[in-house]
Design a protein around this motif. Sequence first.
Motif, PDB file in Angstrom:
ATOM      1  N   ARG A 118       0.807  -1.222   0.000  1.00  0.00           N
ATOM      2  CA  ARG A 118       0.000   0.000   0.000  1.00  0.00           C
ATOM      3  C   ARG A 118       0.839   1.270   0.000  1.00  0.00           C
ATOM      4  O   ARG A 118       0.388   2.316  -0.471  1.00  0.00           O
ATOM      5  CB  ARG A 118      -0.969  -0.003   1.174  1.00  0.00           C
ATOM      6  CG  ARG A 118      -0.304   0.095   2.549  1.00  0.00           C
ATOM      7  CD  ARG A 118      -1.271  -0.250   3.666  1.00  0.00           C
ATOM      8  NE  ARG A 118      -2.423   0.618   3.711  1.00  0.00           N
ATOM      9  CZ  ARG A 118      -3.611   0.260   4.251  1.00  0.00           C
ATOM     10  NH1 ARG A 118      -3.768  -0.951   4.758  1.00  0.00           N
ATOM     11  NH2 ARG A 118      -4.617   1.100   4.284  1.00  0.00           N
ATOM     12  N   ASP A 119       2.063   1.194   0.536  1.00  0.00           N
ATOM     13  CA  ASP A 119       2.867   2.418   0.615  1.00  0.00           C
ATOM     14  C   ASP A 119       3.783   2.600  -0.598  1.00  0.00           C
ATOM     15  O   ASP A 119       4.623   3.495  -0.606  1.00  0.00           O
ATOM     16  CB  ASP A 119       3.686   2.442   1.904  1.00  0.00           C
ATOM     17  CG  ASP A 119       4.635   1.257   2.021  1.00  0.00           C
ATOM     18  OD1 ASP A 119       4.565   0.353   1.154  1.00  0.00           O
ATOM     19  OD2 ASP A 119       5.435   1.233   2.972  1.00  0.00           O
ATOM     20  N   ARG A 120       3.640   1.772  -1.596  1.00  0.00           N
ATOM     21  CA  ARG A 120       4.460   1.947  -2.799  1.00  0.00           C
ATOM     22  C   ARG A 120       4.154   3.306  -3.439  1.00  0.00           C
ATOM     23  O   ARG A 120       2.999   3.625  -3.728  1.00  0.00           O
ATOM     24  CB  ARG A 120       4.199   0.827  -3.793  1.00  0.00           C
ATOM     25  CG  ARG A 120       4.962   0.993  -5.110  1.00  0.00           C
ATOM     26  CD  ARG A 120       4.863  -0.253  -5.940  1.00  0.00           C
ATOM     27  NE  ARG A 120       5.345  -0.062  -7.287  1.00  0.00           N
ATOM     28  CZ  ARG A 120       6.044  -0.969  -7.954  1.00  0.00           C
ATOM     29  NH1 ARG A 120       6.347  -2.117  -7.395  1.00  0.00           N
ATOM     30  NH2 ARG A 120       6.416  -0.745  -9.200  1.00  0.00           N
ATOM     31  N   VAL A 121       5.193   4.062  -3.673  1.00  0.00           N
ATOM     32  CA  VAL A 121       5.013   5.406  -4.241  1.00  0.00           C
ATOM     33  C   VAL A 121       4.963   5.316  -5.765  1.00  0.00           C
ATOM     34  O   VAL A 121       5.846   4.744  -6.401  1.00  0.00           O
ATOM     35  CB  VAL A 121       6.157   6.348  -3.803  1.00  0.00           C
ATOM     36  CG1 VAL A 121       6.038   7.703  -4.492  1.00  0.00           C
ATOM     37  CG2 VAL A 121       6.138   6.534  -2.276  1.00  0.00           C
ATOM     38  N   LEU A 122       3.902   5.885  -6.341  1.00  0.00           N
ATOM     39  CA  LEU A 122       3.739   5.889  -7.798  1.00  0.00           C
ATOM     40  C   LEU A 122       4.296   7.172  -8.416  1.00  0.00           C
ATOM     41  O   LEU A 122       4.549   7.218  -9.615  1.00  0.00           O
ATOM     42  CB  LEU A 122       2.262   5.746  -8.153  1.00  0.00           C
ATOM     43  CG  LEU A 122       1.552   4.513  -7.571  1.00  0.00           C
ATOM     44  CD1 LEU A 122       0.073   4.531  -7.938  1.00  0.00           C
ATOM     45  CD2 LEU A 122       2.197   3.224  -8.058  1.00  0.00           C
ATOM     46  N   GLY A 123       4.435   8.194  -7.603  1.00  0.00           N
ATOM     47  CA  GLY A 123       4.958   9.465  -8.111  1.00  0.00           C
ATOM     48  C   GLY A 123       4.287  10.617  -7.403  1.00  0.00           C
ATOM     49  O   GLY A 123       3.656  10.444  -6.357  1.00  0.00           O
TER      50      GLY A 123
END
Lengths: 451, 97
Positions: A118-123
Amino acid sequence: MIARKEFAGVIKNAVSGIGLAPDVAMVTFPIDVFLPDSDLTALEGRREELYDKLMRWTPAAAKGDSAPMVSVEGKTYEEALIKANDLFLAKQWGDGLPLWPATRERVDWILRGSPWPRDRVLGKFPPRGTTTTVESCAIALAMAGGRPEYLPVLIAAVEAFLNPAAKADMLQATSASVFPVVVVNGPIARQIKLNSGFGCLGPDPVHPAGASIGRALRQMQQNLGGALPGSGTMAVWGQMRYTNAVFAEDEDGLPEGWQTHAAERHGFARGTNSVSLVFVTGATNIKRRGAGEETAEEDAIQGLHVMAGFMAIPHTHYAGGYDNGTPGVLLMSSVVARSLAQLGWDKQRIREFLWEHSKLPKEQLRKAGAPAWFKLSSSQAVRDSINLERWPITAKPGNIAIVLSGGAHSSHGFWMQAQNYSVIGAKISVPPHFESLAADTKSRPLVNGGS
Amino acid sequence: MVKIEFYDPTGVQKTAAPPAARPSTLEKKRIGFVSNIHWQADRVLSVVKTWLEKDFPNTELLPIDKFPKGSALIDRDETAEMIKQSGVDLVIVGNAA
């Protein structure tokens, strides 16, 4: 900066997007100052203010890490839900229509559809530059009434949106009423019941995926990107953007030998789950069918001429994606495609015909003032095109996007006139257990024959 | 009472850098102008330049067309580098509407 008062939000978003505090030294005026031949005497009374901004201005503090949760209370659930939606309006968090509160339970449920943590940064969502994660997508999808199996498509659409080549920072703020179109290819469209048939641009209660995904994207454009009407985006009319446009290509309807949009445009092999994102600024139905006196060949040619006619306008926004973007997306039904294919046409030949027959006379461009705009373009091809006797609306036929979609009917085509810089493709990743999530969608009734 | 707790959907903006420091005076500064040419930018900048010439006579003001103009050209890294190389203390950047 000397700015129009209502433009302040756009400017603050822009500086926030490049990592500065969301504030700018500005002296603001009504729009009259900025119009041709305007009276600039109004500036004089603000001279000292301008100097003050240049020498003594300090920015407002940025919004720091705030509590991620808010709450409302009511005597009943109904009352609490009303208060939640009142809060959405007061905070300007939504599109004005009722939304689902993104509770932990609902967001955790949506996140079952994520291929990533869930905390993966997409930008950073442009132009405001808010950090965008998988969880941000899930929150938006929860508010938009989405389901876990929609999340992979939304994540891919957001990845495409955040691709710098899309120049979403500009398109989010522009006064043109631009909205993103997301074309989905691959088996996931059928798995989540994303419509490719009758009414695929919505509304469609039988296939709600497109509306939820598109509405979630719109929430993110506003809540994270800052595209609030009249202050964060200058979109003059706004234009039916509650759900954007998210639909599937009718791959089953492709005549033999015709490639999918994803394969042609992005090189994704058929069977690959993917999105293709393009910003458009117009959407119009094209009546293309003949009255009945024509042969099949004449019907095909006449229909293509009508389509070319809709494309042939001195639209200066065509220049933005002139080299490698698209002048627009032409939606074609499987019936029309099949008729054309039987007469020997394929997508490329159709594109070449449309490209040739949508060229504009030089004089028409001149009358519309287009060359003055084209001179300012960063594209050499656009600047060179000013001298052509017949102006092609895009640098090459291959830029015209043709997507098979819509109900199986022969009467119409549909033209989505673009304002874009690139057509962005992104593969869709799904979690290992996606089949079981999709099975939940599959168990719900399918009324008509759309995907 | 029934309580509904939910996420604030607006997230967080990280500030990476402060804005450029303000000069304490415009006297004896070298000032450039950058114009996107839209929304009467050249006319407005000319007015501002006239004010500065009068109010800060010891200030060096570069011509408004010293640097590339127009939205596309001013957005290039080459233009930013050209401005840095010019030795200006500050630039006044157009207007917006």
